[in-house]
Scaffold this motif. Structure first.
Motif, mmCIF file in Angstrom:
data_model
loop_
_atom_site.group_PDB
_atom_site.id
_atom_site.type_symbol
_atom_site.label_atom_id
_atom_site.label_comp_id
_atom_site.label_asym_id
_atom_site.label_seq_id
_atom_site.Cartn_x
_atom_site.Cartn_y
_atom_site.Cartn_z
ATOM 1 N N TYR A 391 0.849 -1.204 0.000
ATOM 2 C CA TYR A 391 0.000 0.000 0.000
ATOM 3 C C TYR A 391 0.885 1.255 0.000
ATOM 4 O O TYR A 391 0.665 2.194 -0.767
ATOM 5 N N ALA A 392 1.916 1.263 0.865
ATOM 6 C CA ALA A 392 2.803 2.436 0.980
ATOM 7 C C ALA A 392 3.544 2.692 -0.342
ATOM 8 O O ALA A 392 3.679 3.840 -0.775
ATOM 9 N N LEU A 393 3.999 1.622 -0.993
ATOM 10 C CA LEU A 393 4.711 1.782 -2.268
ATOM 11 C C LEU A 393 3.778 2.321 -3.351
ATOM 12 O O LEU A 393 4.165 3.150 -4.167
ATOM 13 N N HIS A 394 2.532 1.821 -3.348
ATOM 14 C CA HIS A 394 1.585 2.224 -4.394
ATOM 15 C C HIS A 394 1.057 3.639 -4.163
ATOM 16 O O HIS A 394 0.990 4.446 -5.097
ATOM 17 N N TYR A 395 0.689 3.924 -2.928
ATOM 18 C CA TYR A 395 -0.049 5.176 -2.665
ATOM 19 C C TYR A 395 0.786 6.239 -1.935
ATOM 20 O O TYR A 395 0.234 7.157 -1.349
ATOM 21 N N GLU A 396 2.105 6.090 -2.023
ATOM 22 C CA GLU A 396 3.026 7.034 -1.371
ATOM 23 C C GLU A 396 2.689 8.487 -1.703
ATOM 24 O O GLU A 396 2.739 9.369 -0.852
ATOM 25 N N LYS A 397 2.318 8.761 -2.960
ATOM 26 C CA LYS A 397 2.060 10.142 -3.399
ATOM 27 C C LYS A 397 0.556 10.482 -3.401
ATOM 28 O O LYS A 397 0.170 11.567 -3.828
ATOM 29 N N HIS A 398 -0.277 9.555 -2.958
ATOM 30 C CA HIS A 398 -1.724 9.783 -2.956
ATOM 31 C C HIS A 398 -2.068 10.779 -1.845
ATOM 32 O O HIS A 398 -1.612 10.651 -0.707
ATOM 33 N N THR A 399 -2.878 11.784 -2.188
ATOM 34 C CA THR A 399 -3.137 12.858 -1.205
ATOM 35 C C THR A 399 -3.811 12.355 0.059
ATOM 36 O O THR A 399 -3.600 12.893 1.136
ATOM 37 N N ASN A 400 -4.644 11.309 -0.051
ATOM 38 C CA ASN A 400 -5.363 10.819 1.142
ATOM 39 C C ASN A 400 -4.754 9.542 1.714
ATOM 40 O O ASN A 400 -5.436 8.790 2.403
ATOM 41 N N ASN A 401 -3.473 9.283 1.433
ATOM 42 C CA ASN A 401 -2.932 8.014 1.944
ATOM 43 C C ASN A 401 -2.920 8.015 3.472
ATOM 44 O O ASN A 401 -2.820 9.066 4.108
ATOM 45 N N ASP A 402 -3.040 6.814 4.031
ATOM 46 C CA ASP A 402 -3.032 6.707 5.494
ATOM 47 C C ASP A 402 -1.969 5.690 5.929
ATOM 48 O O ASP A 402 -2.252 4.740 6.649
ATOM 49 N N ILE A 403 -0.763 5.919 5.459
ATOM 50 C CA ILE A 403 0.335 5.010 5.800
ATOM 51 C C ILE A 403 0.553 5.005 7.314
ATOM 52 O O ILE A 403 0.662 3.954 7.946
ATOM 53 N N VAL A 404 0.560 6.198 7.907
ATOM 54 C CA VAL A 404 0.805 6.320 9.347
ATOM 55 C C VAL A 404 -0.286 5.596 10.143
ATOM 56 O O VAL A 404 -0.005 4.873 11.104
ATOM 57 N N GLY A 405 -1.550 5.767 9.720
ATOM 58 C CA GLY A 405 -2.667 5.102 10.404
ATOM 59 C C GLY A 405 -2.541 3.594 10.346
ATOM 60 O O GLY A 405 -2.813 2.888 11.332
#
Length: 565
Positions: A391-405
């Motif tokens: 998920y982090a690799l795919h959506y790293e630049k996505h404005t609503n990513n929730d990697i931290v969550g």
């Protein structure tokens, strides 16, 4: 181009060139593995090799002057010193010495000075300095080749030697192309060119119409492939049980019999394995069932030993019967354990989501499903962590990513801190800043995983996955003559005038069995094209995590834990 045949030919020549008579094979740790990958013990016994010794084993051994000694060693300083000592006090009658790579003239002089009793009959270079895993796949068994995202010097040197040996054993003097954004790929290309130039006389092979090509790639351009669960037999065994030099440990399997605690899976010595390397899990289940039925039929016919003729038939077929019995019990055990792991850890559900993250842009839906699986206690920590990495690799630049969550959710689940830190390390290692390819933009829009349940066979599903490793696209472009020079420049001035036919691909940072399957399919579907794939190692997700951890040591991180990252 067949690396197994190339190494096997060297071993055969060693055994035969020494002439008739009883022989001992003296090796080091690496060459022992190299030989065992291509030759079974019973096979080599037929060449009158009755004893196997390690030069580095130490201890006193009795003198056996009636034996001829074949030595097969890597040309290291340690081996030259050990061999010099062996020649000063020879235990065997005569010595035939073979080095697995180019040996320095000074080392030959040292050995000649040690041979006071004139026991050496021959010294040669036989370039089997790599592990031939299958005809189109080789490995150098180097895990963690980088530190601080730069070459570990010893591993760089070993990679140069390994690739040089592959080229010499296949008799290829190639043009070299490398991945432009990779300093490690470029350094390796330059070092190999230095060897080609310095040892030019060794590379004077018969010219072919189209020159061969060496293409050097970097694992950092595709960090996704080693993170995915696998569904073809060989790749799945490596991911869930780990294959080390064709051996698989089953000692953790409950109630396992003593003779199955470690099994050998070698396509050279096991016909069932050779035929099913690339079969998907459902097909394997069906094939195992058929193998069992055939075995039961033969076992029944063996019970009817009533006449002398029956006894004669039984004695004649008994060795094949025994061999078949071993094959059946081995593969039934392996497939049984894979099936148990798939069910126990909900791997079908996990894998389906992995595939969708790798191949589709459905951010909010995927995010919800990841959260749900993190909350499922049956899912293993490392599977939950891998979903977050993908998920982090795919959506790293996505404005609503929730990697931290998602990382917080893993922590609440009790996932160890070293693993949650690894998520940021993987982003640093293979995030958008590190890649020159469009890893997530070119996959098929629709991914469907089909599950087929075979009648009469519970617990084994037939699963199709749609992910294609990046190497497939790169090689397809190369075969068509469309691989961009700006992304994969040639080293030096020369370049191929025509589409390549013989291609050796090397992956710095390790390759995978999924990529080996892609190369196998490209070879099958492109007449006249022969591709061999190699890597510093062959990864499963566990060894890939080690690779990333080592590579990231001492690196200043871009990806810090912030809410808006």
């Amino acid at each position: 181009m067949n690396v197994v045949a190339a190494v096997k030919m060297y071993v055969t020549r060693m055994a035969e060139d020494s002439g008739p008579g009883m022989k001992v094979l003296l090796m080091d740790k690496q060459t022992t593995s190299i030989v065992s990958m291509v030759y079974g013990q019973s096979e080599i016994l037929q060449k009158e090799v009755y004893l196997f010794e390690r030069i580095d084993s130490g201890g006193q051994h009795e003198s056996m002057k009636h034996l001829k000694c074949i030595t097969f060693l890597r040309p290291t300083k340690e081996n030259v010193a050990l061999l010099s000592r062996e020649l000063r006090y020879p235990r065997y009658g005569v010595y035939y010495i073979y080095f697995s790579n180019i040996i320095a003239k000074a080392d030959i002089k040292t050995l000649a000075e040690s041979d006071e009793q004139e026991v050496v009959r021959e010294v040669q270079e036989f370039y089997g300095d790599y592990l031939a895993v299958s005809p189109h796949l080789f490995s150098l068994n180097i895990t963690a080749c980088a530190q601080g995202l730069a070459w570990n010097h010893a591993h760089q040197q070993r990679s140069v030697q390994g690739i040089t040996a592959v080229l010499l054993s296949l008799k290829k003097c190639p043009f070299i192309r490398y991945q432009n954004n990779s300093e490690m790929a470029k350094r390796l290309a330059e070092k190999i060119r230095e060897v080609l130039s310095k040892e030019a006389s060794l590379f004077e092979f018969r010219q072919t119409e189209v020159s061969p090509l060496l293409l050097i790639l970097d694992r950092r351009d595709d960090p996704v492939t080693p993170l995915l669960n696998q569904w073809t037999y060989q790749a799945m065994v490596h991911e869930l049980l780990t294959i080390t030099n064709n051996r698989v440990s089953l000692s953790e399997v409950p109630g396992i019999s003593k003779d199955l605690k470690e099994v050998v899976l070698s396509a050279e010595q096991d016909e069932f394995y050779a035929n099913n390397l690339y079969s998907n899990f459902g097909e394997i289940g069906q094939t195992i069932k058929e193998l069992m039925e055939e075995f039961q039929k033969k076992a029944k016919s063996h019970q009817k030993v009533e006449s002398i003729a029956d006894m004669k038939t039984f004695v004649e077929t008994y060795p094949q019967f025994q061999k078949m019995s071993g094959t059946v019990s081995k593969h039934v055990t392996v497939v049984g354990e894979l099936s148990s792991l798939v069910t126990r850890h909900h791997l079908l559900e996990v894998s389906e989501l992995e595939q969708e993250i790798a191949c589709q842009n459905e951010h909010s839906q995927q995010l919800q499903r990841i959260r749900k699986l993190i909350g499922n206690s049956k899912v293993r920590d490392n599977d939950a962590g891998r979903l977050v990495m993908l998920y982090a690799l795919h959506y790293e630049k996505h404005t609503n990513n929730d990697i931290v969550g998602l990382v917080d959710a893993l922590k609440q689940r009790g996932v160890p801190e070293r693993f949650t830190k690894l998520i940021y390390s993987v982003m640093e290692y293979g995030g958008t800043h590190a890649r020159q390819s469009d890893l997530f933009g070119t996959q098929d829009a629709v991914v469907k995983i089909t599950k087929t349940f075979f009648k009469g066979l519970s617990g084994v599903e037939n699963v199709y996955t749609q992910h294609n490793p990046l190497i497939k696209e790169t090689l397809e472009e190369l075969i068509k003559g469309k691989l961009k020079e700006s992304s994969f420049p040639y080293l030096g001035n020369g370049q191929l005038a025509r589409r390549p036919q013989d291609v050796i691909v090397f992956m710095v940072g390790g390759t995978t069995y999924e990529e080996a399957l892609a190369v196998h399919q490209l070879n099958k579907n492109n007449f006249g094209v022969r591709i061999v794939l190699g890597g510093t190692t062959i990864h499963n997700s566990g060894s890939f995590f080690e690779e990333v951890q080592q590579a990231m040591q001492g690196v200043t991180r871009r990806h810090m834990r912030t809410r808006n990252s």
